[in-house]
Motif scaffolding. Sequence first.
Motif, PDB file in Angstrom:
ATOM      1  N   PRO A 178      -8.502   5.380   2.072  1.00  0.00           N
ATOM      2  CA  PRO A 178      -8.513   6.258   0.898  1.00  0.00           C
ATOM      3  C   PRO A 178      -7.459   7.362   0.969  1.00  0.00           C
ATOM      4  CG  PRO A 178     -10.756   5.844   1.655  1.00  0.00           C
ATOM      5  CD  PRO A 178      -9.841   5.298   2.707  1.00  0.00           C
ATOM      6  N   TYR A 179      -7.153   7.820   2.170  1.00  0.00           N
ATOM      7  CA  TYR A 179      -6.120   8.848   2.289  1.00  0.00           C
ATOM      8  C   TYR A 179      -4.789   8.334   1.764  1.00  0.00           C
ATOM      9  CZ  TYR A 179      -2.677  11.978   4.391  1.00  0.00           C
ATOM     10  OH  TYR A 179      -1.625  12.838   4.591  1.00  0.00           O
ATOM     11  N   TRP A 180      -4.440   7.095   2.129  1.00  0.00           N
ATOM     12  CA  TRP A 180      -3.171   6.544   1.663  1.00  0.00           C
ATOM     13  C   TRP A 180      -3.219   6.191   0.185  1.00  0.00           C
ATOM     14  CZ3 TRP A 180       1.329   7.244   3.590  1.00  0.00           C
ATOM     15  CH2 TRP A 180       1.439   7.592   4.937  1.00  0.00           C
ATOM     16  N   VAL A 186      -0.657  10.483  -5.794  1.00  0.00           N
ATOM     17  CA  VAL A 186      -0.109  11.817  -6.098  1.00  0.00           C
ATOM     18  C   VAL A 186       1.335  11.968  -5.656  1.00  0.00           C
ATOM     19  CG1 VAL A 186      -2.422  12.812  -5.883  1.00  0.00           C
ATOM     20  CG2 VAL A 186      -0.863  12.911  -3.917  1.00  0.00           C
ATOM     21  N   GLY A 187       1.859  10.982  -4.916  1.00  0.00           N
ATOM     22  CA  GLY A 187       3.220  11.058  -4.391  1.00  0.00           C
ATOM     23  C   GLY A 187       3.203  11.025  -2.873  1.00  0.00           C
ATOM     24  N   LEU A 195      -5.999  17.488  -3.099  1.00  0.00           N
ATOM     25  CA  LEU A 195      -6.844  16.362  -2.693  1.00  0.00           C
ATOM     26  C   LEU A 195      -6.326  15.747  -1.393  1.00  0.00           C
ATOM     27  CD1 LEU A 195      -9.306  14.736  -3.439  1.00  0.00           C
ATOM     28  CD2 LEU A 195      -7.864  13.266  -4.863  1.00  0.00           C
ATOM     29  N   ALA A 196      -5.003  15.588  -1.301  1.00  0.00           N
ATOM     30  CA  ALA A 196      -4.423  15.040  -0.073  1.00  0.00           C
ATOM     31  C   ALA A 196      -4.678  15.962   1.107  1.00  0.00           C
ATOM     32  CB  ALA A 196      -2.924  14.814  -0.263  1.00  0.00           C
ATOM     33  N   LYS A 201      -7.615  17.042   6.119  1.00  0.00           N
ATOM     34  CA  LYS A 201      -8.451  17.917   6.936  1.00  0.00           C
ATOM     35  C   LYS A 201      -9.680  17.167   7.444  1.00  0.00           C
ATOM     36  CE  LYS A 201     -10.720  22.449   6.846  1.00  0.00           C
ATOM     37  NZ  LYS A 201     -11.013  23.653   6.010  1.00  0.00           N
ATOM     38  N   LEU A 202     -10.248  16.335   6.586  1.00  0.00           N
ATOM     39  CA  LEU A 202     -11.389  15.509   6.994  1.00  0.00           C
ATOM     40  C   LEU A 202     -11.003  14.566   8.129  1.00  0.00           C
ATOM     41  CD1 LEU A 202     -14.241  14.233   6.588  1.00  0.00           C
ATOM     42  CD2 LEU A 202     -13.181  12.739   4.874  1.00  0.00           C
TER      43      LEU A 202
END
Length: 264
Positions: A178-180, A186-187, A195-196, A201-202
């Motif tokens: 999900p991070y990627w 968003v770029g 959000l990124a 941080k998570l």
Amino acid sequence: MITVDFTLFPVGPGNRVLDLGCGGGRHAFEVYRRGADVVAFDQNENDLADVATMFAAMRAEGEAPAGTEAETVKGDALDMPFDDGMFDRVIAAEIFEHIPHDTLGMKELYRVLKPGGIAAVTVPSWLPERVCWALSEDYHTNEGGHIRIYTRAELEAKLKATGFQIGPHHHAHALHAPYWWIKCAVGTDNNDHPLAKAYHKLLVWDMMEAPAVTRVSERLLNPVIGKSVVVYLRKPLDTEREREFDGRSTRADAAPGATIRDTV
């Protein structure tokens, strides 16, 4: 962030291990800690300089057993400067999706691995990678980026055609998918997007603290959206080249937690 499962890929004193396309050295460092001799191989001189610095720091701090050797070597994965059968183990983590002539790279991997030796090959999983490609053209068109998306069946077929016996497999890093996807949406260079930043941080919290909630969640999600797929392989002994290997023989058990056993 370790992708290879070292319970399936045992390394230790007496093993000579090649980390092919080592990048920042994450697997090479773990191999070194476990007491095997390791060669970190890459074409990026800056990465290799950083890896060599870390090897030196690990030696100074006693993080590797005495007498264990670690070195860096610069070169081309399609034409490696190593003798045939030089390594007991080879790790190729997230490199074949970058190489136009991937089957040639697989042949080189096969060549430098000792008969009876084992290898671990990882590539991005099909579904998470397909989503990234759909969300962002920059993700896969930048220089040195990913040029293909593998299904596990395609990867294993190419490795089997090279001569490898195919062993167990698993998926890893589901929480990173999900991070990627967020980054692609968003770029890929937009690290300051809220959000990124929040998701990053998570991930850092998970890597530093390994809380049960994220560890269990990732284990459950890995088969579905694991960012990487890992395939474990064995190079047959000369006397076994005509035998079919299906991962369920006495030398390798395809059940979860099984190990590819070799005779080196």
